[in-house]
Write an enzyme that holds these catalytic residues in place. Structure first.
Site, PDB file in Angstrom:
ATOM      1  N   TYR A  19       0.867  -1.316   0.100  1.00 38.60           N
ATOM      2  CA  TYR A  19      -0.003   0.007   0.046  1.00 38.60           C
ATOM      3  C   TYR A  19       0.935   1.160  -0.019  1.00 38.60           C
ATOM      4  O   TYR A  19       0.375   2.347   0.078  1.00 38.60           O
ATOM      5  CB  TYR A  19      -0.943   0.167   1.419  1.00 38.60           C
ATOM      6  CG  TYR A  19      -1.869  -1.191   1.451  1.00 38.60           C
ATOM      7  CD1 TYR A  19      -3.021  -1.307   0.338  1.00 38.60           C
ATOM      8  CD2 TYR A  19      -1.753  -2.140   2.244  1.00 38.60           C
ATOM      9  CE1 TYR A  19      -3.765  -2.477   0.219  1.00 38.60           C
ATOM     10  CE2 TYR A  19      -2.650  -2.991   2.374  1.00 38.60           C
ATOM     11  CZ  TYR A  19      -3.562  -3.280   1.704  1.00 38.60           C
ATOM     12  OH  TYR A  19      -4.762  -4.233   1.796  1.00 38.60           O
ATOM     13  N   HIS A  24      -4.778   6.008  -1.288  1.00 40.12           N
ATOM     14  CA  HIS A  24      -5.266   5.933  -0.118  1.00 40.12           C
ATOM     15  C   HIS A  24      -4.214   6.198   1.228  1.00 40.12           C
ATOM     16  O   HIS A  24      -4.614   6.159   2.386  1.00 40.12           O
ATOM     17  CB  HIS A  24      -6.155   4.683   0.201  1.00 40.12           C
ATOM     18  CG  HIS A  24      -7.359   4.967   1.027  1.00 40.12           C
ATOM     19  ND1 HIS A  24      -7.974   5.974   1.155  1.00 40.12           N
ATOM     20  CD2 HIS A  24      -8.189   3.862   1.666  1.00 40.12           C
ATOM     21  CE1 HIS A  24      -9.171   5.656   1.905  1.00 40.12           C
ATOM     22  NE2 HIS A  24      -9.234   4.387   2.281  1.00 40.12           N
ATOM     23  N   ASN A  94     -10.112   1.583   8.342  1.00 36.64           N
ATOM     24  CA  ASN A  94     -11.370   1.784   8.760  1.00 36.64           C
ATOM     25  C   ASN A  94     -11.565   1.655  10.361  1.00 36.64           C
ATOM     26  O   ASN A  94     -12.562   1.845  11.149  1.00 36.64           O
ATOM     27  CB  ASN A  94     -12.478   0.614   8.573  1.00 36.64           C
ATOM     28  CG  ASN A  94     -12.348   0.697   6.831  1.00 36.64           C
ATOM     29  OD1 ASN A  94     -11.969   1.853   6.106  1.00 36.64           O
ATOM     30  ND2 ASN A  94     -13.303   0.081   6.490  1.00 36.64           N
TER      31      ASN A  94
END
Length: 244
Positions: A19, A24, A94
C-alpha cells in the site's frame, strides 16, 4: 520528555508495503515526508532517516520530536519550539480511531483541537488542499478512516485533506482507484509532491497562529497551481522504524 504535547499529527493509511505509494496512503506518505523535512530543517543529518518507534500497545508507528524553527514577525525574528507527535496508525484504515485515541491518551492530550489528521480526499482535485475543523459528521462522510475517528473522539479536530481526485467516469471503480499507486500520468505524482510541500507550509503557519480561517484562505482552494512543478520520481521518503 516532560514538556506537554503541542500537536499530534496523524497520517492515515494502510500498513503494508503493497500500500506504500497508493492514493489512500496519502496521509502515511505525508507523515514520512514531514518527518524528513523537519529533520533536515534542524540539521539532523546524522540522524537520518528519521526514527519512528513501532508501538504495538498504541497500534501506531510514533515519532516524538521537538521541532524548533524561526520566523519573521515584523522587524524581529522569533524562535518557536514545539513538541510534536507524528503518528501512523497500524490498524486498518477503517479502524484508525482506536489508534488515535490510544496515542492521545498515552501522551495525555485532552484537547482534541491539538489533533491534526492528514488524509486523502476523493472530492478534491490533485494538487489542492482542503482544510477543515469541527463541523458535522457530514463533512467527513465517505472517508472511513475519518468517520471512525469521529466515532471515537467526535468532530472537534483539524483535518488537512489532500486531493487525489476521482477516476474518469466509469473508467475505474473507486475501491480500485484509491488502492492503486500514484502515477506519472497527467503529472499526478508531481502534483502530489507540490501538495506535500504546500501542506507542510500550511501546518507550519497553523502552528504559529492557530487561525484556521487564515490557513484556509492562504492555502486551501481555490488556489492556482504553478505551471512548473518539481518532478517527482518517487513518493517514498525513508524512515527508520524501531520495534519498541
Amino acid at each position: 520528555m516532560s514538556r506537554p504535547i503541542d500537536f499530534v499529527i496523524a497520517g492515515l493509511g494502510n500498513s503494508g508495503q503493497e500500500y506504500a505509494t497508493t492514493r489512500h496512503n496519502a496521509g502515511y506518505i505525508f507523515i514520512d515526508y514531514l518527518a524528513n523535512a523537519m529533520a533536515l530543517t534542524q540539521g539532523e543529518g546524522a540522524q537520518m532517516p528519521p526514527v519512528f518507534h513501532r508501538r504495538y500497545d498504541l497500534s501506531a508507528d510514533v515519532r516524538d520530536t521537538i521541532f524548533t524553527f524561526t520566523y519573521a514577525n515584523g522587524s524581529s525574528t522569533v524562535t518557536n519550539s514545539l513538541r510534536i507527535i507524528l503518528m501512523k496508525p497500524l490498524t486498518a484504515m477503517n479502524e484508525s480511531g482506536s489508534s488515535v485515541q490510544k496515542v492521545m491518551q498515552y501522551y495525555a492530550v485532552k484537547d482534541s483541537k491539538k489533533l491534526i489528521v492528514v488524509a486523502d480526499d476523493l472530492n478534491t482535485q490533485p494538487g489542492i488542499l482542503m482544510v477543515q475543523g469541527g463541523g458535522e459528521l457530514a463533512a467527513m462522510r465517505g472517508h472511513k478512516g475519518l468517520e471512525n475517528i469521529v466515532s471515537v473522539i467526535g468532530t472537534d479536530f483539524v483535518r488537512f485533506r489532500l486531493g487525489i481526485g476521482r477516476p474518469a467516469a466509469n473508467s475505474t471503480p473507486i475501491s480500485q482507484w484509491v488502492l492503486s499507486p500514484f502515477t506519472k500520468e497527467n503529472r499526478e505524482m508531481d502534483l502530489f509532491g507540490y501538495l506535500l510541500q504546500l501542506t507542510t507550509q500550511a501546518l507550519k503557519d497553523y502552528s504559529m497562529n492557530q487561525d484556521l480561517k487564515l490557513i484556509k484562505k492562504k492555502f486551501a482552494r481555490p488556489r492556482k497551481i504553478p505551471n512548473k512543478l518539481t518532478e517527482m520520481n518517487s513518493l517514498i521518503f525513508p524512515v527508520d522504524v524501531h520495534e519498541a
